[in-house]
Structures are given as structure tokens and as C-alpha cells.
Write a protein that holds these residues in place. Structure first.
Motif, PDB file in Angstrom:
ATOM      1  N   ALA A 217      -6.673 -14.561  11.133  1.00  0.00           N
ATOM      2  CA  ALA A 217      -5.356 -13.981  10.861  1.00  0.00           C
ATOM      3  C   ALA A 217      -4.528 -14.957  10.033  1.00  0.00           C
ATOM      4  N   LYS A 218      -3.568 -14.397   9.301  1.00  0.00           N
ATOM      5  CA  LYS A 218      -2.731 -15.216   8.424  1.00  0.00           C
ATOM      6  C   LYS A 218      -1.343 -14.597   8.356  1.00  0.00           C
ATOM      7  N   THR A 219      -0.307 -15.419   8.460  1.00  0.00           N
ATOM      8  CA  THR A 219       1.069 -14.929   8.393  1.00  0.00           C
ATOM      9  C   THR A 219       1.377 -14.406   6.985  1.00  0.00           C
ATOM     10  N   HIS A 220       2.054 -13.262   6.947  1.00  0.00           N
ATOM     11  CA  HIS A 220       2.388 -12.644   5.661  1.00  0.00           C
ATOM     12  C   HIS A 220       3.810 -12.092   5.717  1.00  0.00           C
ATOM     13  N   VAL A 221       4.617 -12.405   4.717  1.00  0.00           N
ATOM     14  CA  VAL A 221       5.969 -11.859   4.586  1.00  0.00           C
ATOM     15  C   VAL A 221       5.903 -10.620   3.696  1.00  0.00           C
ATOM     16  N   PHE A 222       6.433  -9.508   4.209  1.00  0.00           N
ATOM     17  CA  PHE A 222       6.362  -8.262   3.454  1.00  0.00           C
ATOM     18  C   PHE A 222       7.128  -8.359   2.143  1.00  0.00           C
ATOM     19  N   ARG A 223       6.505  -7.833   1.081  1.00  0.00           N
ATOM     20  CA  ARG A 223       7.176  -7.717  -0.201  1.00  0.00           C
ATOM     21  C   ARG A 223       8.052  -6.469  -0.209  1.00  0.00           C
ATOM     22  N   GLU A 224       8.850  -6.326  -1.236  1.00  0.00           N
ATOM     23  CA  GLU A 224       9.803  -5.214  -1.297  1.00  0.00           C
ATOM     24  C   GLU A 224       9.098  -3.875  -1.272  1.00  0.00           C
ATOM     25  N   ALA A 225       8.019  -3.733  -2.034  1.00  0.00           N
ATOM     26  CA  ALA A 225       7.289  -2.465  -2.080  1.00  0.00           C
ATOM     27  C   ALA A 225       6.679  -2.147  -0.717  1.00  0.00           C
ATOM     28  N   GLU A 226       6.202  -3.170  -0.012  1.00  0.00           N
ATOM     29  CA  GLU A 226       5.608  -2.952   1.305  1.00  0.00           C
ATOM     30  C   GLU A 226       6.666  -2.553   2.324  1.00  0.00           C
ATOM     31  N   THR A 227       7.842  -3.169   2.264  1.00  0.00           N
ATOM     32  CA  THR A 227       8.933  -2.797   3.168  1.00  0.00           C
ATOM     33  C   THR A 227       9.357  -1.356   2.940  1.00  0.00           C
ATOM     34  N   SER A 228       9.376  -0.923   1.683  1.00  0.00           N
ATOM     35  CA  SER A 228       9.723   0.468   1.370  1.00  0.00           C
ATOM     36  C   SER A 228       8.708   1.431   1.980  1.00  0.00           C
ATOM     37  N   CYS A 229       7.429   1.080   1.913  1.00  0.00           N
ATOM     38  CA  CYS A 229       6.389   1.920   2.520  1.00  0.00           C
ATOM     39  C   CYS A 229       6.564   1.995   4.033  1.00  0.00           C
ATOM     40  N   LEU A 230       6.904   0.872   4.660  1.00  0.00           N
ATOM     41  CA  LEU A 230       7.130   0.847   6.105  1.00  0.00           C
ATOM     42  C   LEU A 230       8.331   1.700   6.479  1.00  0.00           C
ATOM     43  N   GLN A 231       9.402   1.640   5.686  1.00  0.00           N
ATOM     44  CA  GLN A 231      10.598   2.452   5.936  1.00  0.00           C
ATOM     45  C   GLN A 231      10.244   3.937   5.933  1.00  0.00           C
ATOM     46  N   THR A 232       9.493   4.347   4.904  1.00  0.00           N
ATOM     47  CA  THR A 232       9.091   5.756   4.799  1.00  0.00           C
ATOM     48  C   THR A 232       8.212   6.163   5.964  1.00  0.00           C
ATOM     49  N   PHE A 233       7.303   5.293   6.364  1.00  0.00           N
ATOM     50  CA  PHE A 233       6.391   5.616   7.460  1.00  0.00           C
ATOM     51  C   PHE A 233       7.149   5.831   8.764  1.00  0.00           C
ATOM     52  N   PHE A 234       8.037   4.913   9.125  1.00  0.00           N
ATOM     53  CA  PHE A 234       8.768   5.041  10.390  1.00  0.00           C
ATOM     54  C   PHE A 234       9.720   6.236  10.358  1.00  0.00           C
ATOM     55  N   ASP A 235      10.342   6.505   9.214  1.00  0.00           N
ATOM     56  CA  ASP A 235      11.191   7.693   9.109  1.00  0.00           C
ATOM     57  C   ASP A 235      10.387   8.953   9.393  1.00  0.00           C
ATOM     58  N   THR A 236       9.183   9.015   8.829  1.00  0.00           N
ATOM     59  CA  THR A 236       8.320  10.182   9.037  1.00  0.00           C
ATOM     60  C   THR A 236       7.892  10.298  10.491  1.00  0.00           C
ATOM     61  N   GLU A 237       7.555   9.178  11.114  1.00  0.00           N
ATOM     62  CA  GLU A 237       7.166   9.204  12.519  1.00  0.00           C
ATOM     63  C   GLU A 237       8.291   9.747  13.395  1.00  0.00           C
ATOM     64  N   LEU A 238       9.505   9.316  13.144  1.00  0.00           N
ATOM     65  CA  LEU A 238      10.642   9.791  13.935  1.00  0.00           C
ATOM     66  C   LEU A 238      10.885  11.272  13.725  1.00  0.00           C
ATOM     67  N   LEU A 239      10.750  11.730  12.495  1.00  0.00           N
ATOM     68  CA  LEU A 239      10.953  13.154  12.214  1.00  0.00           C
ATOM     69  C   LEU A 239       9.885  14.003  12.901  1.00  0.00           C
ATOM     70  N   LEU A 240       8.617  13.537  12.828  1.00  0.00           N
ATOM     71  CA  LEU A 240       7.529  14.303  13.434  1.00  0.00           C
ATOM     72  C   LEU A 240       7.673  14.392  14.947  1.00  0.00           C
ATOM     73  N   LYS A 241       8.235  13.362  15.555  1.00  0.00           N
ATOM     74  CA  LYS A 241       8.408  13.344  17.006  1.00  0.00           C
ATOM     75  C   LYS A 241       9.765  13.901  17.431  1.00  0.00           C
ATOM     76  N   HIS A 242      10.566  14.389  16.434  1.00  0.00           N
ATOM     77  CA  HIS A 242      11.884  14.980  16.720  1.00  0.00           C
ATOM     78  C   HIS A 242      12.780  14.006  17.478  1.00  0.00           C
ATOM     79  N   ILE A 243      12.729  12.734  17.072  1.00  0.00           N
ATOM     80  CA  ILE A 243      13.551  11.711  17.716  1.00  0.00           C
ATOM     81  C   ILE A 243      14.808  11.496  16.883  1.00  0.00           C
ATOM     82  N   THR A 244      15.943  11.584  17.527  1.00  0.00           N
ATOM     83  CA  THR A 244      17.216  11.359  16.839  1.00  0.00           C
ATOM     84  C   THR A 244      17.660   9.922  17.051  1.00  0.00           C
ATOM     85  N   VAL A 245      17.906   9.234  15.957  1.00  0.00           N
ATOM     86  CA  VAL A 245      18.360   7.853  16.007  1.00  0.00           C
ATOM     87  C   VAL A 245      19.780   7.794  15.453  1.00  0.00           C
TER      88      VAL A 245
END
Length: 423
Positions: A217-245
Motif C-alpha cells: 500500500a502507498k499513501t496517495h493524495v487525491f487530485r482534483e479530477a479524482e475528487t470530482s469523481c468521488l463527489q459525483t459517486f457519493f451524490d449518486t449513492e445518496l440519491l439512490l438510497k433516498h437519503i436526505t442530507v
């Protein structure tokens, strides 16, 4: 062909050797790969269209006959396909001409009995000669048939990394029982060494999905493009599970607060996909970023499922007839795994965190668009990839690439990927 050595995974077979230069030295396993994987790619454009079409009928029958399970209906298909190919070959090349008799090799007659053999004694793996050929290769690998005998004690010692070998000279006539004993000893040593090397830390952990992230394993700091992908992924997960934040920024802002997304992670070397019901379907994928750079082998390309967006569904982007009733609208996509990692939202930022997974096993994949060449699938080497975040469970198989001019044809372990079936 040899240009594809670096993109043909070790798990698929031996290193590729050119059929033009080395066909007289090929082993049975190499001829099997030629028929099922290489020939459909490299003969396309060299054979006349009619010949290629009939040859692919033969290839399809060979692939079915090599499956570990063959049904009665598949046996009928094999018999019909082999008969069709033999009739075509005889009409096209032999033509009942005495001068062409050399084209009718005796081995061709055996094609007429493939389906019959499967019906009588089972699929080809029950009696094929690959293991025996490997044994012969082991016994003749050294001069004058000298070989290494590994006793049970030596095998046990070898598991601890202290291998001890006894060199003995083989007599002119080797007893069959002795050969079998030697073969079993070598096989056991190989199997134990591989299990210890590849699955050593799997025994220490439990997982319900059969997927293990392991290795260095190796420590890695997310780049801007990777953070954007993570943002989209978690938003989609919350929508699919009908979770209101609670979102203080108002409507239209991201559902997942940016501060809830971790800024770094631990890159993992590889992922092991274990199928307890079918061992032959288990596979290992190393990540491109974490693998040692080598000119001989890279095996980080995978086929994974990609969910079509609404626009693609309306445009009917290659949704097969058998998938039209599927509400998920998924298709196969292909790309190279950059690295694997596990991630979960930062504590204290997600109100309904208990309804999300404790951790997500993810992979960043460089996705390449693919195109159809008849039934074959290829990517263009001149196109740039697109970064995608993919749940590891969406990865379905390890794939290889066969290079031909400016194209990289996509192949599986025992077949060339076909557009209609695999897309």
C-alpha cells in the motif's frame, strides 16, 4: 503478434510467440490459444470474407467444446458446426481433385467425432493432453533427462522459502509409477507455493463479496479530477438510497458536503476476485500505478459494467435484445486500472451515515471507447482515455490486448471478446 506480449496477461498462458517464426515449436496450449484467441484477430483481413466466416463457425464450435460444462443442445450445435466447416473445407480446398489430396489431413476426420466423444465421455478437459505435455516438458527440460525429485519433506521445506533439491540422473527406461510420483510432487510444490504467495493474507480476513484488496500500500493524495469523481459517486449513492442530507448551500449544490470527502487514501497493489463455486472464474488484477514497470507483462486491463445515463438509453447505445427488459441499462466497458483503494465518508459529516456502507472498495480506471470490427471489439491507440471511478464489484473479468496496426483488440482468457455477446 509478438508486439502483444506486454499486454497478454500471464494468467492467459505462455508468452506469445509468432506463428510465422515458431509454429513448429508450439505446444498444444499455444495452438489452443491460436484457434480461440489469436486467429480471429490476426486472420481477419488476410482470409477472404467467405473463408473467414466459415472459419469463425469452426472457432465457435471449438470454444464450446472446450467449456467445462457442455449441454446436449450445445453438443448438437458442435456437431452441426463441425459438419458445416468440413463440408465447406472439402468443397473449397479439396474439390475432389487428386492433386489437392494433401490438403485433406487425416486429423480433419477427427472433427466429425468431437460431439460424439463429448456425449460418450464428457467435455474435453476430462481427457485432453495438456497436463501430460507439461509433464513431458518437465522431464525433458534438462539435458539427458536429468530432473529434480522433490520429496514430501522438501516440498514442506520449500513452503518456508528453504527449498532443497536432490539431483538424480534418469535411467534410460523410467518407470511409469516413478514419473507419476515426480509429477505429483512438482504439482503439489507449485500449487502450495502459488497459494502461499497469492492467497496468504486472504485467510486472515473475511469478506462477503469475495473481493480482496491486498498487497503493498502507498499513501496517495487525491487530485482534483479524482475528487470530482468521488463527489459525483457519493451524490449518486445518496440519491439512490433516498437519503436526505442537510445542505446549507441551497438547491443545486452537491448533496455530499465537500469536506465529507477524504483528501487522501491508501493505494492498494491488487485485487483478488474469488468465486468459491467456480475456481476457474477467480482472477487477480494488479493496478498499473503500483505494479513494477516491465516490458514483458502488464495485466491491469479489465472488463467492467457501466451504467448508461438517460441520454445514452434514449439514443439506444448498443443495448442488446436480451438486455432490453433490464431496468439497469448496463453495458460492458473496458479500461486500465490505475489503482485500488477503500474509502468511506469522513465521520460526522453525513447525517445518515449508518445507511451507507462502512467502506467502499473502489478503483480508478482509465476508460477507452471501443468500436466493432465485425464481431470483434477494439480500441484505437490514438485516443485518450477518460478517468472513471468504478466500484470494484463491477469488475467482471481480466482482459488482454492484441495489437494490430493502430488497433488494440480486446480478448478474454479463452476467447476474443465479441461485440454482440460481451457488449
Amino acid at each position: 503478434m509478438e508486439r502483444s506480449r506486454a499486454t497478454f496477461p500471464t494468467a492467459f498462458g505462455d508468452a506469445i510467440r509468432s506463428v510465422y517464426d515458431h509454429f513448429h515449436k508450439w505446444k498444444a496450449a499455444e495452438w489452443s490459444n491460436w484457434c480461440q484467441i489469436f486467429a480471429p484477430v490476426y486472420l481477419k483481413g488476410h482470409l477472404p470474407n467467405e473463408d473467414y466466416k466459415e472459419f469463425m463457425t469452426f472457432v465457435s464450435a471449438v470454444r464450446t467444446s472446450c467449456d467445462y460444462t457442455v449441454t446436449s443442445s450445445e453438443c448438437r450445435d458442435i456437431r452441426q458446426s463441425m459438419a458445416r466447416f468440413m463440408r465447406y473445407y472439402e468443397r473449397r480446398y479439396y474439390r475432389r481433385d487428386w492433386a489437392r489430396l494433401s490438403a485433406m489431413r487425416p486429423v480433419f476426420h477427427s472433427l466429425a467425432h468431437v460431439a460424439e466423444c463429448i456425449e460418450d465421455v464428457g467435455p474435453g478437459w476430462v481427457y485432453w493432453q495438456y497436463p501430460m505435455q507439461r509433464l513431458c516438458g518437465l522431464l525433458t527440460s534438462k539435458n539427458h533427462l536429468s530432473f529434480t525429485i522433490r520429496t514430501e519433506e522438501h516440498v514442506a521445506a520449500g513452503l518456508d522459502g528453504e527449498e532443497s533439491e536432490i539431483e538424480e540422473e534418469a535411467p534410460r527406461h523410467v518407470d511409469g509409477a516413478k514419473i507419476y510420483e515426480i509429477y505429483i510432487g512438482i504439482v503439489k510444490a507449485y500449487q502450495n507455493r502459488e497459494k502461499g504467495k497469492e492467497l496468504s493474507d486472504i485467510r486472515l480476513s473475511e469478506t462477503s463479496d469475495g473481493i480482496y484488496l491486498k498487497g503493498k500500500a502507498k499513501t496517495h493524495v487525491f487530485r482534483e479530477a479524482e475528487t470530482s469523481c468521488l463527489q459525483t459517486f457519493f451524490d449518486t449513492e445518496l440519491l439512490l438510497k433516498h437519503i436526505t442530507v442537510f445542505n446549507p448551500s441551497g438547491e443545486g449544490a452537491p448533496l455530499m458536503p465537500p469536506e465529507a470527502i477524504p483528501s487522501s487514501t491508501m493505494k492498494r497493489y491488487r485485487a483478488v476476485f474469488v468465486n468459491p463455486d467456480q475456481a476457474s472464474e477467480s482472477f487477480l488484477v494488479p493496478s498499473a500505478d503500483m505494479s513494477p514497470r516491465s516490458e514483458t507483462k502488464t495485466a491491469s486491463w479489465v472488463r467492467y459494467e457501466q451504467v448508461l445515463n438517460e441520454k445514452e438509453v434514449r439514443a439506444n447505445v448498443r443495448v442488446d435484445e436480451e438486455d432490453e427488459e433490464d431496468d439497469d441499462y448496463t453495458r460492458s466497458a473496458f479500461g486500465e486500472v490505475r489503482y485500488f483503494f477503500s474509502i468511506s465518508p469522513e465521520e460526522g459529516h453525513v447525517e445518515a451515515a449508518s445507511r451507507l456502507r462502512p467502506a467502499y472498495k473502489m478503483a480508478f480506471i482509465e476508460w477507452y471507447p471501443v468500436y466493432a470490427d465485425g464481431l470483434l471489439v477494439y480500441s484505437d491507440v490514438r485516443e485518450k482515455p477518460k478517468l472513471e471511478l468504478v466500484p470494484v464489484e463491477d469488475i467482471k473479468e481480466l482482459i488482454g490486448l492484441l495489437k494490430k496496426e493502430q488497433r488494440r483488440y480486446i480478448v478474454g482468457k479463452t476467447r476474443s471478446i465479441q461485440w454482440k455477446r460481451d457488449r
